[in-house]
Design a protein around this motif. Structure first.
Motif: not given
Length: 738
Positions: A508-527
């Motif tokens: 949703l953040t990517g759709k709202m701000f298409p030019k923004a550089r986004i990182l996600r940090m949770d159990m799925d991305t830090t395995s």
């Protein structure tokens, strides 16, 4: 005097304790943790054992009791102290000795050290050339190759000799025995890599920080070893205080353990400690290989490192002369073990500090109610830091948004209007934003819109969480399946996901701000190994504008360019079936708010909630710990929850519901038989919050009393009865002190 001794700690069945008489000449010298030699078995063969208790009470006929033969030289080692600690944990938390030993000796199996082996010549270069010539004449081709190489080099790597020169042990061994060559090796320690540079300059402490350090050091030098609670608001510079105190302890020749609750915190913390203390620092964490962990414990034991940083398992570092334990973010639930022995790091750290004559510092911006209550009672020494360390840094401005009003105004988005505007403003000004959502995945669950049936895990009593890529995952047992085309219950095609997780927020953040550089940090991305460091490093270096994550992003991090923190659903932790849910919510929100405006740039925090009137949320918005503490304590006292009362949970689990029911009836009966103290309150048995996990059913019996020791005695009674029960091999019983 008599000693209770365990014989062989490498053996699986170490719960059996043998009692021996202490001879007069050894009285006073045999203590808990001592390694002794004892006659064992019919042959009276001398074996080594560890003393786990010294008592005046003989447990059987003294006429048949054997006597300790002697104390092993230098017997009170780091390992013997850990074995004494394991025995204490076994007694206190109701585990087996084997479970406790596996906890305190986490690298129990021998990991083969990594070695650099080489061959060194013990003769001159000229003698080597002559030996090569002689070997050639006798057609000893292997020796000829070896001596030719050694004529040019004093040392050659062993691997090169074996792999490239095709030399074997049968060629090398006779030459070594004759003193012509030496086969030597040196241990190479597997050192975890830390990327980046630490802060090389020493920070000048402000008046509040300096006062804390001065008081602690003066008491430490006076020989006072105590537990202190350092309560400092977010950004007050607790780490700088830690480092000044550590510097003093190191100068005394002693070692330090620094506990941090999450692997995610290791990156920044270690950089700062490396900058100050260099190679004296090492780390321990669960992502390290067995070899790396083994090497760090060996280096600590040998005095090659003097500061270990890590989660609760770092407590069991075998330092020979431990002088200080620091437990940062002491309120965190990560310090509580979820497997037997179900110990709390705060209690174990306290016992270890007392045993080693070390000091213990507990630090937090939101202390646990247990720690703060003890500090107010004078059981802990209380230090407070009420202001941020940097002169230009001020507490962030906090806005609470009522999502009910947003809905009335027609905004059905997860983002309130003011949060969206604030994010736009940060993107334009080149500042960074953190979005906190304490639930991973794409949607909470998937259900049928026709019959209302949610798709559940076949092995656990929970719904499956929807993840991107049409994947359903159980967050308890790991079971995965594809999202079905039709409802398994009624066959309807109308299946959809409900709720929101970090994955969906990212989309949703990517759709709202298409030019923004986004990182996600949770159990799925830090395995993966080092994934925490990679994400945090990228964000710290400004390679992303927005960091979205679960609670691992809101604890302890310091990003100077973060000026906006958005808490998307403050209510998520507020209505869980846990008497600490209000405390957890307050702590999470306060920690999240503390990430914004930590440097010269002003910070803003936007908390979105459906219940802005709740005292946990209102106090967090005002950064009012004392106000929250007094309101929460009224609730705890009225309902009889810790810290106003002691609470023990007796948890039973079994693959058969029938056998579990039999066990719970027996436990209830044993409790009623032992109830000679009327004040004990019994609640349950009741089903666990999640009744079935991985095809195992779980029930809990709660016991309350003001006196901790009474509950310990009751635990011991239940444990004794359980070990005699006919169903004990099918039903697991664990004890947990809240």
């Amino acid at each position: 005097m008599y000693a209770n001794i365990i014989i062989d700690i490498s053996h699986e069945k170490v719960d059996k304790v043998f009692q021996y008489r202490i001879p007069k000449e050894l009285e006073g010298r045999v203590v808990v943790g001592s390694q002794v030699e004892i006659p064992f078995g019919a042959s009276n063969r001398l074996r080594k054992g560890y003393v786990v208790a010294v008592t005046e009470t003989a447990e059987y006929d003294t006429g048949r009791m054997k006597e300790i033969a002697g104390i092993v030289a230098r017997s009170v080692t780091a390992e013997s102290r850990l074995i004494r600690l394991a025995w204490w944990m076994k007694e206190r938390y109701g585990s087996t000795m084997n479970q406790a030993l596996k906890t305190v000796l986490p690298v129990k199996q021998k990991i083969r050290p990594k070695e650099n082996r080489f061959i060194r010549r013990l003769i001159t270069a000229q003698e080597a050339r002559e030996a090569a010539k002689e070997a050639g004449e006798k057609h000893y081709q292997a020796r000829q190759r070896l001596f030719t190489a050694l004529a040019d080099m004093e040392e050659i790597p062993y691997q090169m000799a074996v792999n490239q020169m095709r030399l074997s042990a049968s060629t090398l061994k006779p030459l070594a025995e004759k003193g012509i060559i030496a086969l030597e090796s040196e241990t190479i320690f597997r050192n975890p890599q830390v990327r980046g540079q630490g802060e090389r300059q020493r920070v000048c402490l402000n008046q509040g920080q300096a006062a804390v350090v001065a008081d602690f050091v003066s008491r430490y030098d006076a020989g006072i070893r105590e537990t202190a609670l350092l309560y400092g608001v977010t950004g007050s510079g607790k780490t700088e205080v830690y480092m000044e105190i550590i510097d003093h302890v190191l100068r005394e020749g002693r070692q330090v353990i620094v506990l941090i609750p999450e692997i995610a915190l290791t990156y920044q913390t270690v950089l700062r400690f490396y900058g100050r203390f260099g190679s004296q620092v090492s780390i321990i964490n669960s992502r390290m290989s067995a070899g790396e962990r083994y090497d760090q414990f060996e280096r600590a034991k040998n005095g090659q490192v003097r500061i270990i940083i890590g989660p609760r398992s770092a407590l069991f570092t075998p330092f020979p002369d431990l002088g200080l334990i620091i437990m940062d973010e002491e309120h965190e639930t990560a310090y509580k073990s979820e497997i037997s022995p179900r110990y709390h790091g705060r209690e174990v750290a306290g016992y270890l500090a007392a045993m080693t004559k070390a000091s213990l510092i507990l630090g937090s911006a939101t202390p646990s109610l247990e720690a703060y209550t003890r500090a107010l009672k004078g059981e802990y020494r209380l230090y407070t830091l009420k202001e941020r360390a940097k002169k230009d840094s001020h507490m962030a401005a906090v806005r609470v948004v009522d999502l009910r009003e947003e809905l009335k105004d027609g905004n059905k988005s997860i983002f309130s209007r003011c949060l969206r505007e604030a994010m736009e403003q940060r993107l334009k000004s080149g500042e960074q934003t953190m979005l906190f959502m304490n639930r991973r995945g794409y949607a909470n669950f998937v259900s049928c819109r026709s019959c209302g049936e949610a798709i559940r895990c076949p092995h656990c009593d929970v719904t499956l969480t929807f993840h991107y890529g049409q994947k359903l995952v159980c967050h308890y047992c790991g079971h995965e399946r594809k999202v079905p085309d039709r409802c398994p219950a009624c066959g309807s095609p109308y299946i959809a996901g409900f709720g929101t997780g970090t994955q969906k927020i990212e989309e949703l953040t990517g759709k709202m701000f298409p030019k923004a550089r986004i990182l996600r940090m949770d159990m799925d991305t830090t395995s993966k190994k080092d994934s925490h460091e990679e994400i945090l490093s990228a964000f710290a270096q400004g390679r992303a504008d927005i960091l979205i994550g679960t609670q691992m992003i809101v604890k302890g991090h310091d990003f100077p360019n973060v000026t906006l923190v958005g808490v998307l659903a403050a209510d998520l932790s507020l209505y869980t079936s846990d008497f600490r849910c209000g405390e957890r919510t307050f702590q999470l929100l306060t920690q999240a708010a503390g990430r914004a405006g930590r440097d010269e740039l002003a910070g803003e925090v936007i908390i979105q909630t459906y219940n802005p009137e709740h005292y946990s949320i209102a106090c967090a918005a005002g950064q009012d710990y004392e106000g929250f503490y007094h309101k929460e304590m009224v609730y705890r006292q009225v309902l009889g929850y810790p810290p106003s009362c002691e609470l023990m949970a007796v948890m039973a689990s079994c693959g058969s519901e029938e056998e579990l029911e039999t066990a719970m009836k027996a436990l209830g009966k044993w409790v009623s038989e032992a109830l000679n103290v009327r004040e004990i309150q019994v609640i349950g048995p009741a089903q666990a919050t999640v009744y079935k996990v991985n095809d195992i059913y779980r029930k809990i019996l709660y016991l309350k009393h003001e006196n901790y020791d009474i509950l310990i005695k009751l635990k011991n009674h239940l444990d004794e009865q359980y070990r005699l029960a006919p169903w004990r091999n099918h039903v697991t019983v664990q004890f947990d002190f809240a």
